[in-house]
Design a protein around this motif. Structure first.
Motif, short mmCIF file in Angstrom:
data_model
loop_
_atom_site.label_atom_id
_atom_site.label_comp_id
_atom_site.label_asym_id
_atom_site.label_seq_id
_atom_site.Cartn_x
_atom_site.Cartn_y
_atom_site.Cartn_z
N CYS A 46 0.74 15.83 4.78
CA CYS A 46 -0.59 16.22 5.27
C CYS A 46 -1.64 15.40 4.37
CB CYS A 46 -0.66 17.50 5.62
SG CYS A 46 0.52 18.13 6.96
N ALA A 47 -1.57 15.49 3.05
CA ALA A 47 -2.64 15.00 2.17
C ALA A 47 -2.38 13.55 2.16
CB ALA A 47 -2.41 15.72 1.02
N GLY A 48 -1.49 12.74 2.78
CA GLY A 48 -1.51 11.43 2.73
C GLY A 48 -0.88 10.84 1.52
N ASP A 49 -0.46 11.49 0.44
CA ASP A 49 0.01 11.11 -0.81
C ASP A 49 1.49 10.70 -0.74
OD1 ASP A 49 -2.25 12.11 -1.58
OD2 ASP A 49 -1.38 14.16 -2.42
N TYR A 68 13.56 3.68 7.75
CA TYR A 68 12.96 3.96 9.12
C TYR A 68 11.61 4.06 9.10
CZ TYR A 68 18.39 4.85 9.10
OH TYR A 68 19.46 5.02 9.07
N ASP A 69 11.30 3.45 9.93
CA ASP A 69 9.61 3.71 10.44
C ASP A 69 9.45 4.69 11.55
OD1 ASP A 69 6.95 3.66 10.46
OD2 ASP A 69 6.79 1.37 10.70
N PRO A 70 8.92 5.66 11.54
CA PRO A 70 8.74 6.65 12.52
C PRO A 70 7.77 6.09 13.49
CG PRO A 70 8.86 7.65 10.53
CD PRO A 70 8.51 6.63 10.09
N ASP A 85 0.83 -1.19 0.10
CA ASP A 85 0.28 -0.03 0.05
C ASP A 85 0.80 1.30 0.10
OD1 ASP A 85 0.93 -0.76 2.53
OD2 ASP A 85 -0.75 0.30 3.68
N LEU A 86 2.05 1.13 0.55
CA LEU A 86 3.13 2.37 0.57
C LEU A 86 3.77 2.55 -0.77
CD1 LEU A 86 4.99 2.15 3.86
CD2 LEU A 86 3.04 3.65 3.28
N LEU A 87 3.73 1.50 -1.52
CA LEU A 87 4.28 1.57 -2.83
C LEU A 87 3.44 2.13 -3.89
CD1 LEU A 87 6.27 -1.90 -3.22
CD2 LEU A 87 7.10 0.40 -2.56
N LYS A 88 2.09 2.46 -3.55
CA LYS A 88 1.26 2.78 -4.28
C LYS A 88 1.00 4.28 -4.27
CE LYS A 88 -1.98 -1.12 -4.16
NZ LYS A 88 -3.52 -1.54 -3.83
N ARG A 89 1.73 4.87 -3.13
CA ARG A 89 1.79 6.41 -3.15
C ARG A 89 3.26 6.85 -3.91
NH1 ARG A 89 1.05 7.05 3.32
NH2 ARG A 89 -0.40 5.52 3.85
N CYS A 115 5.14 12.07 9.50
CA CYS A 115 5.41 10.91 8.91
C CYS A 115 4.99 9.64 9.63
CB CYS A 115 6.92 10.38 8.54
SG CYS A 115 7.66 11.49 7.38
N GLY A 116 4.97 9.63 10.96
CA GLY A 116 4.24 8.56 11.68
C GLY A 116 2.72 8.55 11.62
N LEU A 117 2.19 9.79 11.46
CA LEU A 117 0.78 9.88 11.46
C LEU A 117 0.15 9.08 10.01
CD1 LEU A 117 -0.16 13.51 12.56
CD2 LEU A 117 -0.41 11.44 13.72
N VAL A 118 1.05 9.17 9.00
CA VAL A 118 0.64 8.80 7.74
C VAL A 118 1.47 7.48 7.26
CG1 VAL A 118 -0.18 10.89 6.79
CG2 VAL A 118 2.10 10.15 6.40
#
Length: 480
Positions: free
Chosen positions: A81-84, A124-126, A10-14, A110-113
């Motif tokens: 902030c837009a989640g893109d 790194y994953d915040p 799902d991250l690679l789709k962004r 970065c942690g929120l999205v």
């Protein structure tokens, strides 16, 4: 790529965002290898599986210290902030931020999205505590490194300035020579104009009167035409700012000064903003070395000039005031006995007559108002009575001063003619060396040559007209 470094589908789709930044314009022009390595992160993002990769390079030449607006970083924050955004790629933490506020704000977003931060060391994953700790340490080290580098450079610069060896920018009239260091500008015309300003101020006692006298003689002053390098000048009619900058600059008194201005910090829209070039008083300067180099005047004369300029503040109570010109004999010299302010002069009537009056508006009515014709006549008679025994000597001194002024004017006009002839000869040589087939350049060089020749003709005409003036003819007879 290890399993730990693999990214969720799902991250690679962004989109992946590659943030490119260099601190100064000099780095942008010279450190091209760092710039190339940052742009190569696009291939790293594609290798990790991202198809949509966006490069943000709006902050090339901008510091990440937090005191400079960074539109590229603001754009990155908006995309997060837009989640893109699925991942933010940078060469190291210092590219993203050099201050804790921006760095931790970015990690929080970065942690929120659930976006990843990727550099050359890994992914790194915040949202994970260990990665968040490691990223926080990287940001703190980056901020500390910037402070250490800045402190070292400023300390070295200050130590060099205290020895008088730091090659700071110097005012018009001085140049840094490659071998001998700081010295006078070899341009004789430039030196003559600067010395003329100090001589006239010593005679007239007023910066404005110096300006008016030099304007009446059509004296020109150099204006740099190449920015801060001060190697090429355009000679333009002298202005008040030229006169006052020469009179107030201690550099012309042989003083090496460093740290004459400071910086101020303000908060604008939640961010720190620095503003520079805020003047500081003499006693607050970082370095002030007297007799460091040859001066146009000595330090004692410079101090007298500053006292005279301060006393010339119009309307200031309790100070000595120089004459301000005009038909009134005592213009600017009389003070009100009631409030201590300087009396102003007005000219009234069909045949204008001087009237002295006190214009203190916070104490109505006016303290005093009286006509100036009788008092001017009385003071004039008293002056003549006092100087009558020395009339012959005073007349000779006045004549000598007048001749000195005429000689200064003649030297300046001759130097202007000499420089105009050199520029005309140089323009002629450039035109002769140009290929006639290159019509565009040849036409421009011919135009420059014609302008230089007209300048020579104008200087010759000025000198010829001065020779026909009876005053100049009398001066020639006196000199001969």
């Amino acid at each position: 790529m290890t399993n730990v470094d693999r990214l969720p589908a799902d991250l690679l789709k962004r989109k992946a965002v590659v943030y490119v930044r260099q601190s100064t314009q000099a780095q942008v022009q010279l450190n091209v290898e760092s710039q190339r390595r940052q742009y190569e992160l696009v291939q790293e993002a594609k290798r990790r599986g991202f198809r949509d990769v966006e490069v943000i390079d709006d902050d090339l030449g901008r510091s990440a210290s937090g005191t400079v607006a960074r539109p590229g970083f603001d754009r990155l924050v908006a995309l997060l902030c837009a989640g893109d955004v699925g991942a933010v790629l940078c060469l190291d933490a210092s590219r993203l931020a050099r201050n804790g506020r921006d760095w931790h704000h970015l990690l929080e977003l970065c942690g929120l999205v659930e976006a990843r931060v990727i550099d050359l060391d890994g992914v790194y994953d915040p949202c994970r505590a260990n990665d968040r700790l490691l990223l926080g340490m990287k940001g703190s080290i980056s901020e500390f490194e910037l402070n250490v580098l800045r402190t070292r450079m400023l300390d070295a610069k200050r130590e060099k300035a205290q020895r008088g060896e730091l090659r700071i920018s110097v005012p018009v009239g001085y140049v840094w020579h490659r071998d001998v260091g700081l010295g006078f500008d070899p341009d004789a015309r430039l030196q003559e104009v600067i010395r003329l300003i100090f001589t006239r101020f010593q005679q007239l006692g007023s910066a404005r009167q110096v300006l008016l006298s030099m304007r009446a003689e059509q004296v020109h002053f150099p204006r740099p035409s190449d920015g801060r390098t001060l190697t090429h000048f355009d000679w333009t009619p002298i202005r008040y700012r030229n006169v006052i900058s020469v009179l107030k600059n201690p550099f012309y008194a042989g003083v090496y000064a460093y740290g004459k201005s400071g910086k101020q910090m303000t908060i604008v829209e939640g961010r720190a903003r620095k503003s520079y070039k805020h003047r500081k008083p003499f006693e607050a300067w970082d370095v002030m070395l007297r007799e460091h180099h040859d001066g146009y005047i000595d330090w004692a004369e410079f101090e007298r000039n500053q006292e005279k300029l301060a006393a010339n503040a119009y309307g200031k109570a309790g100070d000595v005031k120089s004459g301000r010109g005009g038909r009134a004999l005592l213009a600017g010299l009389l003070a009100c006995a009631r409030c201590g302010r300087r009396l102003s002069v007005a000219y009234t009537g069909r045949i204008p007559q001087a009237v002295y009056r006190c214009n203190r508006f916070d104490m109505p009515p006016r303290c005093m108002t009286f006509g100036g014709s009788r008092i001017d006549a009385a003071i004039g008679e008293e002056l003549l009575r006092v100087v009558e025994p020395l009339a012959i000597e005073a007349a000779q001194q006045a004549e000598q001063m007048h001749m000195d002024t005429l000689n200064e004017q003649r030297r300046i006009m001759e130097l202007e003619l000499q420089q105009a002839r050199y520029e005309a000869t140089l323009a002629e040589r450039r035109y002769a060396a140009c290929d006639p087939e290159n019509r565009l350049i040849a036409a421009q060089l011919e135009k420059n040559w014609e302008v230089a020749l007209r300048r020579v003709q104008a200087s010759q005409t000025t000198i010829a007209l001065s020779l026909t003036n009876p005053v100049w003819q009398a001066a020639e007879i006196h000199l001969s």
